[in-house]
Design a protein around this motif. Structure first.
Motif, PDB file in Angstrom:
ATOM      1  N   ALA A 272       0.852  -1.193   0.000  1.00 41.67           N
ATOM      2  CA  ALA A 272       0.000   0.000   0.000  1.00 41.67           C
ATOM      3  C   ALA A 272       0.886   1.240   0.000  1.00 41.67           C
ATOM      4  O   ALA A 272       1.849   1.329   0.771  1.00 41.67           O
ATOM      5  CB  ALA A 272      -0.919   0.009   1.219  1.00 41.67           C
ATOM      6  N   HIS A 273       0.551   2.193  -0.861  1.00 40.58           N
ATOM      7  CA  HIS A 273       1.340   3.415  -0.997  1.00 40.58           C
ATOM      8  C   HIS A 273       0.511   4.587  -0.472  1.00 40.58           C
ATOM      9  O   HIS A 273      -0.458   5.014  -1.102  1.00 40.58           O
ATOM     10  CB  HIS A 273       1.700   3.629  -2.468  1.00 40.58           C
ATOM     11  N   ASN A 274       0.895   5.087   0.672  1.00 37.80           N
ATOM     12  CA  ASN A 274       0.178   6.211   1.276  1.00 37.80           C
ATOM     13  C   ASN A 274       0.904   7.509   0.943  1.00 37.80           C
ATOM     14  O   ASN A 274       1.899   7.864   1.559  1.00 37.80           O
ATOM     15  CB  ASN A 274       0.061   6.051   2.799  1.00 37.80           C
ATOM     16  N   ALA A 275       0.402   8.202  -0.063  1.00 34.65           N
ATOM     17  CA  ALA A 275       0.874   9.548  -0.392  1.00 34.65           C
ATOM     18  C   ALA A 275      -0.223  10.509   0.048  1.00 34.65           C
ATOM     19  O   ALA A 275      -1.352  10.431  -0.419  1.00 34.65           O
ATOM     20  CB  ALA A 275       1.142   9.679  -1.888  1.00 34.65           C
ATOM     21  N   GLY A 276       0.097  11.395   0.965  1.00 34.08           N
ATOM     22  CA  GLY A 276      -0.919  12.294   1.499  1.00 34.08           C
ATOM     23  C   GLY A 276      -0.350  13.637   1.916  1.00 34.08           C
ATOM     24  O   GLY A 276       0.861  13.854   1.897  1.00 34.08           O
ATOM     25  N   GLU A 277      -1.261  14.533   2.291  1.00 35.71           N
ATOM     26  CA  GLU A 277      -0.848  15.879   2.664  1.00 35.71           C
ATOM     27  C   GLU A 277      -1.735  16.399   3.783  1.00 35.71           C
ATOM     28  O   GLU A 277      -2.952  16.165   3.806  1.00 35.71           O
ATOM     29  CB  GLU A 277      -0.922  16.813   1.459  1.00 35.71           C
ATOM     30  N   MET A 278      -1.116  17.122   4.704  1.00 31.62           N
ATOM     31  CA  MET A 278      -1.822  17.758   5.803  1.00 31.62           C
ATOM     32  C   MET A 278      -1.409  19.219   5.892  1.00 31.62           C
ATOM     33  O   MET A 278      -0.343  19.607   5.415  1.00 31.62           O
ATOM     34  CB  MET A 278      -1.467  17.077   7.135  1.00 31.62           C
ATOM     35  N   ALA A 279      -2.276  20.019   6.492  1.00 36.25           N
ATOM     36  CA  ALA A 279      -1.969  21.421   6.748  1.00 36.25           C
ATOM     37  C   ALA A 279      -2.160  21.695   8.232  1.00 36.25           C
ATOM     38  O   ALA A 279      -3.075  21.159   8.862  1.00 36.25           O
ATOM     39  CB  ALA A 279      -2.872  22.330   5.927  1.00 36.25           C
ATOM     40  N   ALA A 280      -1.285  22.511   8.785  1.00 33.72           N
ATOM     41  CA  ALA A 280      -1.421  22.922  10.182  1.00 33.72           C
ATOM     42  C   ALA A 280      -1.318  24.444  10.248  1.00 33.72           C
ATOM     43  O   ALA A 280      -0.411  25.032   9.648  1.00 33.72           O
ATOM     44  CB  ALA A 280      -0.346  22.267  11.046  1.00 33.72           C
ATOM     45  N   TYR A 281      -2.249  25.073  10.960  1.00 31.30           N
ATOM     46  CA  TYR A 281      -2.270  26.527  11.043  1.00 31.30           C
ATOM     47  C   TYR A 281      -3.068  26.943  12.279  1.00 31.30           C
ATOM     48  O   TYR A 281      -3.793  26.123  12.885  1.00 31.30           O
ATOM     49  CB  TYR A 281      -2.897  27.144   9.789  1.00 31.30           C
ATOM     50  N   ARG A 282      -2.949  28.186  12.629  1.00 34.05           N
ATOM     51  CA  ARG A 282      -3.690  28.731  13.759  1.00 34.05           C
ATOM     52  C   ARG A 282      -4.930  29.442  13.242  1.00 34.05           C
ATOM     53  O   ARG A 282      -4.868  30.235  12.300  1.00 34.05           O
ATOM     54  CB  ARG A 282      -2.825  29.718  14.537  1.00 34.05           C
ATOM     55  N   GLU A 283      -6.068  29.185  13.885  1.00 33.32           N
ATOM     56  CA  GLU A 283      -7.321  29.837  13.511  1.00 33.32           C
ATOM     57  C   GLU A 283      -8.067  30.180  14.793  1.00 33.32           C
ATOM     58  O   GLU A 283      -8.429  29.290  15.568  1.00 33.32           O
ATOM     59  CB  GLU A 283      -8.158  28.921  12.620  1.00 33.32           C
ATOM     60  N   ASN A 284      -8.286  31.482  15.006  1.00 35.05           N
ATOM     61  CA  ASN A 284      -8.921  31.953  16.240  1.00 35.05           C
ATOM     62  C   ASN A 284      -8.189  31.436  17.480  1.00 35.05           C
ATOM     63  O   ASN A 284      -8.813  31.051  18.478  1.00 35.05           O
ATOM     64  CB  ASN A 284     -10.401  31.543  16.287  1.00 35.05           C
ATOM     65  N   GLY A 285      -6.882  31.400  17.372  1.00 35.58           N
ATOM     66  CA  GLY A 285      -6.065  30.982  18.497  1.00 35.58           C
ATOM     67  C   GLY A 285      -5.922  29.478  18.658  1.00 35.58           C
ATOM     68  O   GLY A 285      -5.167  29.003  19.507  1.00 35.58           O
ATOM     69  N   ARG A 286      -6.649  28.708  17.849  1.00 32.63           N
ATOM     70  CA  ARG A 286      -6.621  27.239  17.969  1.00 32.63           C
ATOM     71  C   ARG A 286      -5.750  26.639  16.879  1.00 32.63           C
ATOM     72  O   ARG A 286      -5.815  27.061  15.722  1.00 32.63           O
ATOM     73  CB  ARG A 286      -8.044  26.695  17.868  1.00 32.63           C
ATOM     74  N   LEU A 287      -4.933  25.641  17.243  1.00 30.96           N
ATOM     75  CA  LEU A 287      -4.124  24.939  16.259  1.00 30.96           C
ATOM     76  C   LEU A 287      -5.026  23.959  15.501  1.00 30.96           C
ATOM     77  O   LEU A 287      -5.604  23.035  16.087  1.00 30.96           O
ATOM     78  CB  LEU A 287      -2.981  24.181  16.932  1.00 30.96           C
ATOM     79  N   VAL A 288      -5.142  24.179  14.203  1.00 29.37           N
ATOM     80  CA  VAL A 288      -5.948  23.301  13.348  1.00 29.37           C
ATOM     81  C   VAL A 288      -5.003  22.408  12.549  1.00 29.37           C
ATOM     82  O   VAL A 288      -4.053  22.876  11.921  1.00 29.37           O
ATOM     83  CB  VAL A 288      -6.837  24.113  12.381  1.00 29.37           C
ATOM     84  N   ILE A 289      -5.257  21.101  12.583  1.00 30.67           N
ATOM     85  CA  ILE A 289      -4.487  20.132  11.786  1.00 30.67           C
ATOM     86  C   ILE A 289      -5.477  19.446  10.861  1.00 30.67           C
ATOM     87  O   ILE A 289      -6.363  18.719  11.313  1.00 30.67           O
ATOM     88  CB  ILE A 289      -3.763  19.117  12.688  1.00 30.67           C
ATOM     89  N   TRP A 290      -5.348  19.720   9.559  1.00 28.00           N
ATOM     90  CA  TRP A 290      -6.371  19.331   8.586  1.00 28.00           C
ATOM     91  C   TRP A 290      -5.768  18.397   7.532  1.00 28.00           C
ATOM     92  O   TRP A 290      -4.753  18.710   6.919  1.00 28.00           O
ATOM     93  CB  TRP A 290      -6.926  20.582   7.911  1.00 28.00           C
ATOM     94  N   VAL A 291      -6.395  17.264   7.329  1.00 30.80           N
ATOM     95  CA  VAL A 291      -5.954  16.313   6.302  1.00 30.80           C
ATOM     96  C   VAL A 291      -6.548  16.730   4.967  1.00 30.80           C
ATOM     97  O   VAL A 291      -7.770  16.826   4.813  1.00 30.80           O
ATOM     98  CB  VAL A 291      -6.394  14.876   6.649  1.00 30.80           C
ATOM     99  N   ARG A 292      -5.694  16.977   3.980  1.00 29.45           N
ATOM    100  CA  ARG A 292      -6.154  17.397   2.654  1.00 29.45           C
ATOM    101  C   ARG A 292      -6.302  16.211   1.702  1.00 29.45           C
ATOM    102  O   ARG A 292      -7.156  16.220   0.814  1.00 29.45           O
ATOM    103  CB  ARG A 292      -5.175  18.409   2.063  1.00 29.45           C
ATOM    104  N   ASN A 293      -5.453  15.239   1.854  1.00 32.56           N
ATOM    105  CA  ASN A 293      -5.498  14.036   1.025  1.00 32.56           C
ATOM    106  C   ASN A 293      -4.773  12.942   1.791  1.00 32.56           C
ATOM    107  O   ASN A 293      -3.861  13.224   2.569  1.00 32.56           O
ATOM    108  CB  ASN A 293      -4.839  14.284  -0.337  1.00 32.56           C
ATOM    109  N   TRP A 294      -5.170  11.683   1.551  1.00 26.26           N
ATOM    110  CA  TRP A 294      -4.573  10.614   2.339  1.00 26.26           C
ATOM    111  C   TRP A 294      -4.647   9.293   1.575  1.00 26.26           C
ATOM    112  O   TRP A 294      -5.595   9.066   0.818  1.00 26.26           O
ATOM    113  CB  TRP A 294      -5.307  10.486   3.673  1.00 26.26           C
TER     114      TRP A 294
END
Length: 351
Positions: A272-294
């Motif tokens: 199995a080949h897992n090629a994926g991408e995530m983004a991490a950023y601050r929004e309203n003071g909260r750390l958001v970690i968002w999966v864009r592709n997986w």
């Protein structure tokens, strides 16, 4: 095991293979597999793939790789050698079972430890790290407006998501999802669960089972507890509109040794080949970690003609795959970490 069964097993296996033949076979296996065409399929979100017959070279040609056969052969040798090591030596005298008296206490039978054959032997995966040891993250550092602590948290989440989607037995063999879904941002988790195992996802969505490597229920069980892992994680700054933070790109191969439940002779490897991408950023003071592709670059060794998000291993005795005849293009190497840009059922070299 009764003596007559052991004798029959020994004679059959000894006639087929020896330890030295197995060693020569292992060295030749990779070159032999490279000539065997296999198949693989790419979908928009994930490739599925077909046929990964694992073979080893032996005198007279190729034989299907059966871990229990090879291990059984050597085990049988070990059991027999304990009583026959000196059988051809006239000075050794009769075997203990043929003497009238008891075996002297100081006499110790020759013991030969069984040589176990790894199901990954002869493939590139043999040298891959085991399990989570292969998930090596880059060092955390302040980037994109995030602190070093924020980046460290994002990298840890990436590793945890990789473990949950590709290493957790509940996800792999029990059609589970919680080890993965509980790690998602609450908003993304809601979307993920709404589309999990949906046969007809809403427009713009897809069956989120494709984000997980889950073997279809009843189709596979592990040959070994070991899963081989190889790949890399890249960290870079993110600037997306008004958002700034970090982008985490994962690119990993997970190599499984599986078989039909209760049928060791069907043992095979799945990559199995897992090629994926995530983004991490601050929004309203909260750390958001968002999966864009997986899990976005396919699975070698699975059927092309089943579109339910699960991995359906294509065993040597599986029914013909209807998509195979449509496969085009040159065979690709399932152990290549480069991402495939082509869609459809793809040919691969042996796994």
């Amino acid at each position: 095991m009764p003596d007559d069964d052991l004798d029959r097993r020994f004679n059959e296996l000894a006639a087929q293979i020896s330890v030295e033949e197995r060693r020569r076979a292992s060295r030749a296996a990779h070159a032999e597999w490279a000539a065997l065409p296999r198949n693989r399929r790419r979908r928009r979100w994930r490739i599925t793939a077909l046929v990964a017959v694992v073979a080893v070279a032996a005198t007279g040609g190729l034989v299907t790789y059966r871990p229990e056969l090879l291990e059984g052969a050597v085990t049988a040798f070990s059991e027999r050698l304990a009583g026959t090591a000196d059988r051809d030596d006239p000075s050794a005298g009769p075997l203990p079972g043929e003497t009238a008296g008891p075996v002297p206490e100081e006499t110790t039978p020759v013991s030969v430890d069984p040589v176990k054959v790894s199901p990954f032997e002869g493939s590139p995966a043999m040298d891959y790290p085991d399990g989570a040891d292969g998930l090596v993250m880059p060092p955390a550092k302040a980037m994109g407006g995030l602190s070093e602590e924020d980046v460290a948290a994002a990298l840890k989440r990436a590793k945890d998501l990789l473990k949950a989607s590709n290493l957790d037995r509940r996800v792999l063999f029990k059609a589970g999802h919680k080890p993965f879904s509980r790690l998602l941002d609450p908003e993304e988790r809601e979307w993920f669960l709404k589309n999990l195992d949906r046969r007809k996802p809403r427009k713009g969505d897809f069956n989120t089972r494709y984000w997980l490597t889950s073997f279809a229920p009843g189709t596979a069980e592990p040959v070994t507890d070991v899963i081989k892992v190889n790949g890399r994680t890249k960290l870079s700054p993110l600037k997306d509109g008004r958002r700034t933070g970090v982008r985490i790109k994962v690119n990993y191969l997970f190599v499984y040794a599986v078989q039909r439940p209760g049928r060791p002779y069907t043992a095979m490897r799945v990559v199995a080949h897992n090629a994926g991408e995530m983004a991490a950023y601050r929004e309203n003071g909260r750390l958001v970690i968002w999966v864009r592709n997986w899990n976005g670059d396919g699975t070698a060794g699975a059927r092309c003609d089943v579109d339910d998000g699960f991995v359906h291993p294509s065993y040597e005795d599986s029914p013909e795959d209807r998509e195979v005849a449509k496969a085009t293009g040159a065979p690709i190497d399932p152990y290549d970490l480069e991402e495939s840009e082509q869609e459809g059922c793809r040919l691969t070299t042996g796994t």
